[in-house]
Scaffold this active site. Structure first.
Site, PDB file in Angstrom:
ATOM      1  N   TYR A  33       0.829  -1.203   0.000  1.00 19.79           N
ATOM      2  CA  TYR A  33       0.000   0.000   0.000  1.00 19.79           C
ATOM      3  C   TYR A  33       0.860   1.248   0.000  1.00 19.79           C
ATOM      4  CZ  TYR A  33       0.865   0.885   5.004  1.00 19.79           C
ATOM      5  OH  TYR A  33       1.460   1.176   6.203  1.00 19.79           O
ATOM      6  N   LYS A 150       6.476  -2.221   1.854  1.00 21.30           N
ATOM      7  CA  LYS A 150       5.315  -1.606   2.526  1.00 21.30           C
ATOM      8  C   LYS A 150       4.091  -2.507   2.390  1.00 21.30           C
ATOM      9  CE  LYS A 150       3.174   2.974   2.955  1.00 21.30           C
ATOM     10  NZ  LYS A 150       3.237   3.090   4.406  1.00 21.30           N
ATOM     11  N   GLU A 182      11.863   2.301  14.417  1.00 26.08           N
ATOM     12  CA  GLU A 182      11.030   3.418  13.937  1.00 26.08           C
ATOM     13  C   GLU A 182       9.759   3.454  14.755  1.00 26.08           C
ATOM     14  OE1 GLU A 182       9.932   2.562   9.800  1.00 26.08           O
ATOM     15  OE2 GLU A 182       9.958   0.427  10.237  1.00 26.08           O
ATOM     16  N   LEU A 206      11.013   0.950   7.244  1.00 32.21           N
ATOM     17  CA  LEU A 206      10.437   1.415   5.991  1.00 32.21           C
ATOM     18  C   LEU A 206      11.237   2.633   5.506  1.00 32.21           C
ATOM     19  CD1 LEU A 206       8.000   0.874   4.055  1.00 32.21           C
ATOM     20  CD2 LEU A 206       7.028   2.946   5.049  1.00 32.21           C
TER      21      LEU A 206
HETATM   22  N1  PMP Z   1       7.708   3.662   8.938  1.00 35.71           N
HETATM   23  C1  PMP Z   1       6.583   2.940   8.952  1.00 35.71           C
HETATM   24  C2  PMP Z   1       6.581   1.630   9.653  1.00 35.71           C
HETATM   25  C3  PMP Z   1       5.421   3.434   8.321  1.00 35.71           C
HETATM   26  O1  PMP Z   1       4.297   2.713   8.331  1.00 35.71           O
HETATM   27  C4  PMP Z   1       5.455   4.702   7.705  1.00 35.71           C
HETATM   28  C5  PMP Z   1       4.236   5.295   7.066  1.00 35.71           C
HETATM   29  N2  PMP Z   1       3.694   4.516   6.091  1.00 35.71           N
HETATM   30  C6  PMP Z   1       6.668   5.409   7.709  1.00 35.71           C
HETATM   31  C7  PMP Z   1       7.770   4.867   8.342  1.00 35.71           C
HETATM   32  C8  PMP Z   1       6.782   6.755   7.047  1.00 35.71           C
HETATM   33  O2  PMP Z   1       6.807   6.605   5.658  1.00 35.71           O
HETATM   34  P1  PMP Z   1       6.326   7.766   4.690  1.00 35.71           P
HETATM   35  O3  PMP Z   1       7.140   8.967   5.049  1.00 35.71           O
HETATM   36  O4  PMP Z   1       6.613   7.276   3.352  1.00 35.71           O
HETATM   37  O5  PMP Z   1       4.869   7.976   4.983  1.00 35.71           O
END
Ligand code: PMP
Length: 286
Positions: A33, A150, A182, A206
């Site tokens: 996603y 993701k 994270e 991620l």
């Molecule tokens: N880490 C995780 C585990 C996440 O789910 C997200 C958000 N989807 C992020 C980091 C931040 O990613 P992004 O800046 O692409 O939204």
């Protein structure tokens, strides 16, 4: 007005949108996603999200059923049909519907399932939480080993978010081998002096699209960036902390496991980065 959502090429009222009970996304979480923010009716960092979608699909051997142009026009269509000014678009692509449940993948020509919907959040960029900052707790990171993909396997992040809620905190930071990986749905940072510290990229986290933009903008603004892991203790004694994500942008963090970080209010660097990021993203929105 009910939302108009996108399912496999069709725009439908949300109550008419259905997918099969055999869909791999439903029975196996065999799906990826993306979440893209919308400000003033425009898409934020669409290119970055499309590139990561491609990488996630490729890592799982799922074909990409639509071109970048198709996604862009579909997202614009959803924004327009739902008259959304500020909010998010959620997009999910699954390995499709094999017509039964089986652990082996279906034949490669099985059509993927594509679902997308809007989530309206008026004033998304003016979130009052950015003025006070978040509190976080730490919990063990019990997710799988390919967090760089993701996928929709979000049960553990959900559980961690509930643990935070029960503890009266805004989010949980996940800890593995003594270091923060994270947040439940964001990348985590601390600031010591003038240096921004955030975990290096690997399979363990991620690769946030907001992270990439914020680090680029920080370096362009001559700020020091150190990509390395840090402990909860180091965070507790840091000058500032913050998280980044597509929907929270840059969100200051002012407390960890009950301990105040810095002065217990949003720090100078986090506040500046939030401004720089939002300015730049509004300028480059499509
Ligand atoms: N880490 C995780 C585990 C996440 O789910 C997200 C958000 N989807 C992020 C980091 C931040 O990613 P992004 O800046 O692409 O939204």
């Amino acid at each position: 007005m009910s939302r108009i959502v996108f399912v496999n090429g069709e725009y439908l009222p949300e109550e008419d949108a259905t997918i099969s009970i055999f869909d791999r996304g439903f029975v196996m979480a065999d799906a990826v996603y993306e979440v893209v923010s919308v400000l003033d009716g425009k898409l934020i960092d669409m290119e970055g999200h499309q590139a990561r979608l491609g990488r996630s699909l490729e890592a799982l051997g799922i074909g990409n059923p639509m071109s970048d142009d198709d996604y862009l026009s579909m997202f614009r269509e959803l924004v327009s049909r739902n008259e959304m000014r500020d909010g998010m678009i959620y997009l999910q692509v699954t390995r499709g519907n094999p017509g039964d449940r089986d652990f082996t993948y279906p034949p490669a020509d099985t059509p993927q399932t594509v679902v997308a919907f809007t989530q309206s959040k008026p004033g998304l960029a003016e979130n009052p939480a950015a003025q006070t900052g978040w509190s976080v707790i730490t919990v063990p990171d019990q997710r799988w080993g390919r967090r760089d993909i993701k996928t929709t396997q979000l049960l553990y992040p959900s559980m961690a978010k509930m643990m935070a809620k029960e503890a009266g905190a805004d989010d949980a930071w996940l800890v593995e081998y003594g270091k923060i990986t994270e947040g439940t749905s964001n990348n985590a940072y601390i600031v010591k002096g003038d240096t921004i510290i955030t975990r290096e990229l690997s399979h363990d986290i991620l690769h946030g699209i907001t992270r990439a933009a914020v680090l680029r903008l920080a370096r362009e603004a001559q700020m020091n960036v150190e990509e390395r892991g840090f402990t909860a203790e180091e965070a507790a004694s840091a000058d500032e902390a913050f998280v980044t994500s597509a929907s929270a942008f840059v969100m200051p963090v002012v407390q960890i496991d009950g301990a105040q970080i810095g002065e217990g209010k949003p720090g100078r660097i986090a506040t500046r980065l939030r401004e720089i990021y939002l300015d730049e993203m509004r300028k480059t929105a499509v």
